[in-house]
Design a protein around this motif. Sequence first.
Motif, PDB file in Angstrom:
ATOM      1  N   ALA A 226      13.745  -1.355   4.918  1.00  0.00           N
ATOM      2  CA  ALA A 226      13.420  -1.326   3.486  1.00  0.00           C
ATOM      3  C   ALA A 226      12.223  -2.202   3.138  1.00  0.00           C
ATOM      4  O   ALA A 226      11.461  -1.875   2.234  1.00  0.00           O
ATOM      5  N   LEU A 227      12.051  -3.333   3.833  1.00  0.00           N
ATOM      6  CA  LEU A 227      10.937  -4.220   3.493  1.00  0.00           C
ATOM      7  C   LEU A 227       9.600  -3.534   3.747  1.00  0.00           C
ATOM      8  O   LEU A 227       8.695  -3.568   2.901  1.00  0.00           O
ATOM      9  N   ARG A 228       9.449  -2.926   4.914  1.00  0.00           N
ATOM     10  CA  ARG A 228       8.208  -2.223   5.224  1.00  0.00           C
ATOM     11  C   ARG A 228       8.077  -0.924   4.424  1.00  0.00           C
ATOM     12  O   ARG A 228       6.997  -0.586   3.947  1.00  0.00           O
ATOM     13  N   ASP A 229       9.168  -0.196   4.282  1.00  0.00           N
ATOM     14  CA  ASP A 229       9.137   1.128   3.682  1.00  0.00           C
ATOM     15  C   ASP A 229       8.896   1.083   2.184  1.00  0.00           C
ATOM     16  O   ASP A 229       8.201   1.941   1.630  1.00  0.00           O
ATOM     17  N   MET A 230       9.469   0.078   1.501  1.00  0.00           N
ATOM     18  CA  MET A 230       9.436   0.066   0.036  1.00  0.00           C
ATOM     19  C   MET A 230       8.767  -1.172  -0.567  1.00  0.00           C
ATOM     20  O   MET A 230       7.961  -1.055  -1.490  1.00  0.00           O
ATOM     21  N   VAL A 231       9.084  -2.360  -0.063  1.00  0.00           N
ATOM     22  CA  VAL A 231       8.589  -3.573  -0.712  1.00  0.00           C
ATOM     23  C   VAL A 231       7.101  -3.760  -0.465  1.00  0.00           C
ATOM     24  O   VAL A 231       6.317  -3.985  -1.400  1.00  0.00           O
ATOM     25  N   GLN A 232       6.679  -3.649   0.796  1.00  0.00           N
ATOM     26  CA  GLN A 232       5.298  -3.947   1.170  1.00  0.00           C
ATOM     27  C   GLN A 232       4.305  -3.067   0.439  1.00  0.00           C
ATOM     28  O   GLN A 232       3.179  -3.500   0.180  1.00  0.00           O
ATOM     29  N   ASN A 233       4.690  -1.854   0.075  1.00  0.00           N
ATOM     30  CA  ASN A 233       3.734  -0.987  -0.610  1.00  0.00           C
ATOM     31  C   ASN A 233       4.158  -0.695  -2.043  1.00  0.00           C
ATOM     32  O   ASN A 233       3.558  -1.189  -2.985  1.00  0.00           O
ATOM     33  N   HIS A 234       5.226   0.097  -2.247  1.00  0.00           N
ATOM     34  CA  HIS A 234       5.592   0.530  -3.599  1.00  0.00           C
ATOM     35  C   HIS A 234       5.853  -0.643  -4.538  1.00  0.00           C
ATOM     36  O   HIS A 234       5.260  -0.753  -5.616  1.00  0.00           O
ATOM     37  N   ALA A 235       6.776  -1.516  -4.151  1.00  0.00           N
ATOM     38  CA  ALA A 235       7.209  -2.573  -5.073  1.00  0.00           C
ATOM     39  C   ALA A 235       6.065  -3.547  -5.383  1.00  0.00           C
ATOM     40  O   ALA A 235       5.898  -3.967  -6.538  1.00  0.00           O
ATOM     41  N   LEU A 236       5.282  -3.906  -4.378  1.00  0.00           N
ATOM     42  CA  LEU A 236       4.188  -4.839  -4.627  1.00  0.00           C
ATOM     43  C   LEU A 236       3.074  -4.194  -5.453  1.00  0.00           C
ATOM     44  O   LEU A 236       2.409  -4.865  -6.243  1.00  0.00           O
ATOM     45  N   GLN A 237       2.879  -2.888  -5.311  1.00  0.00           N
ATOM     46  CA  GLN A 237       1.909  -2.211  -6.164  1.00  0.00           C
ATOM     47  C   GLN A 237       2.374  -2.195  -7.617  1.00  0.00           C
ATOM     48  O   GLN A 237       1.581  -2.371  -8.548  1.00  0.00           O
ATOM     49  N   LEU A 238       3.680  -2.011  -7.830  1.00  0.00           N
ATOM     50  CA  LEU A 238       4.217  -2.070  -9.193  1.00  0.00           C
ATOM     51  C   LEU A 238       4.080  -3.475  -9.765  1.00  0.00           C
ATOM     52  O   LEU A 238       3.741  -3.653 -10.943  1.00  0.00           O
ATOM     53  N   LEU A 239       4.342  -4.481  -8.935  1.00  0.00           N
ATOM     54  CA  LEU A 239       4.173  -5.856  -9.379  1.00  0.00           C
ATOM     55  C   LEU A 239       2.723  -6.106  -9.806  1.00  0.00           C
ATOM     56  O   LEU A 239       2.464  -6.750 -10.831  1.00  0.00           O
ATOM     57  N   CYS A 240       1.788  -5.597  -9.034  1.00  0.00           N
ATOM     58  CA  CYS A 240       0.366  -5.777  -9.381  1.00  0.00           C
ATOM     59  C   CYS A 240       0.039  -5.105 -10.707  1.00  0.00           C
ATOM     60  O   CYS A 240      -0.700  -5.653 -11.531  1.00  0.00           O
TER      61      CYS A 240
END
Length: 488
Positions: A226-240
């Motif tokens: 989940a960290l590589r699949d979702m957090v590293q890209n999707h979630a951090l882009q939403l945070l940005c």
Amino acid sequence: MSFDLILFGGTGDLAWRKIMPALFQAFRHGSLPVEGRIVGVARDDLSDEQYRALIKSRFDSVELAKRPSEEEFARFAQMLGYLRMDLSNPADYAALAARLQERPADVVVMYLATAPGLFTTVCEQIAVAGLNGPTTRVVLEKPLGHDLASNRAINQTVRSVLTEQQIFRIDHYLGKPSVQNLFALRFGNALFEPLWRREHIANIQITIAEELGVEKRGAFYDSTGALRDMVQNHALQLLCAVAMEPPINAHADAIRDEKLKVLRSLKPWTPETLSQHVVRGQYAAGAIKGEAVPAYRHEPGVNPDSRTETFVALRAEIANWRWAGVPFYIRTGKRLAGHDAHIEVNFRPAPHAIFNTPQNCSEGNRLVINLQPRDGLELHLLAQGANQRHRHGTPMLQPVQLDLDFDKRFGTERVGAYERLLLDVIDGRLNLFVRSDEQEEAWRWVEPILDRWSNDPTAPRAYAAGTWGPSAASAMIARDGFCWSEEC
């Protein structure tokens, strides 16, 4: 404008679930240039007609409203072709080049819907075949690498044969209407900007929850997590998108410069914060909508002793003047209690309370940006209803909300995420795509978590399928005096 779209992995899951339906919707909406060809590429031995029949049969699995009629598909199918290729064989790239030269197009899009391990091979070979000219655009699907080093290696190889303006690193969350409207809400209106800072915001929560398990992707997911699949890209882009400063204009690099500043401002991890502010979990057997589902370790393709996480919750902080001291909570997982993705901005309470609220009312002012299953915005307020007074005469407030449902408001005008992004690639718009330095900064931030887990002998915390994850995720946010939305 004429275009050729070469779909590497043209018989794969992503091709028929997401890309082909999006291309058809663009065709149906009249947005796809009519002078276009879509060529599927894979190892299967198929003719053009057999490929068209395969895609037609797969359309039976998409949402009913997105399925073509016989007449619609017959017209769409005229754009479809197929080429059998072994992606490791240079001769097959020469055959592709010859096919493209039969009718040169204004734009050539190479969409790599393949395993990430093939990205460098394909890019090197299209250069050898002379297919990397200035009108070529390459779309790279995530995850781009397995860690910072592999991400850099891919980027270096791709940049050695293409310019940065030719590389479209896709994150479909950035194409969602709600994310687009988040930018519009922040930078197209004067209402929220004065409040969009630490003095007025208590915390921000980003949730990406799935009811589904790993489906048929067990082997892939077990090496990803989940960290590589979702957090590293999707979630951090939403945070940005939530945290970035207003860009100087709407050009691609102006937007991406501000996102990069956010990623560089994320507080680095320490041994203490890694132990207190990161929770990893893995789903055990449970029930989804009343039906029993197996534990992750019993899914096809998954190692029975797997320590891969299917759930991550973490607390981040952005060390700058706008956000100092405001916690950002991220959680994502599979086999959770709902299919839900949203961003919740929780504002601080009024500094001096002169009204009463019901004892069981924990809702204050908050803005919710809904991403799925529906797109929209909710603004939660407190208001006084008719004849609602405390026994001592003090007005009693209750929670109310203003709700903007994009489906109802915009109806047929709405464009899906992949449709929007594919049209942007054809038109050469990079605003919604991720630059290489953004990706590398995101990997740099998550890598200490990966390192800690690789050296941690303990297994991820188990949670029953159909729940909201391990209790440790609730304890993490509760230490700050807050709670996840479904718990408040």
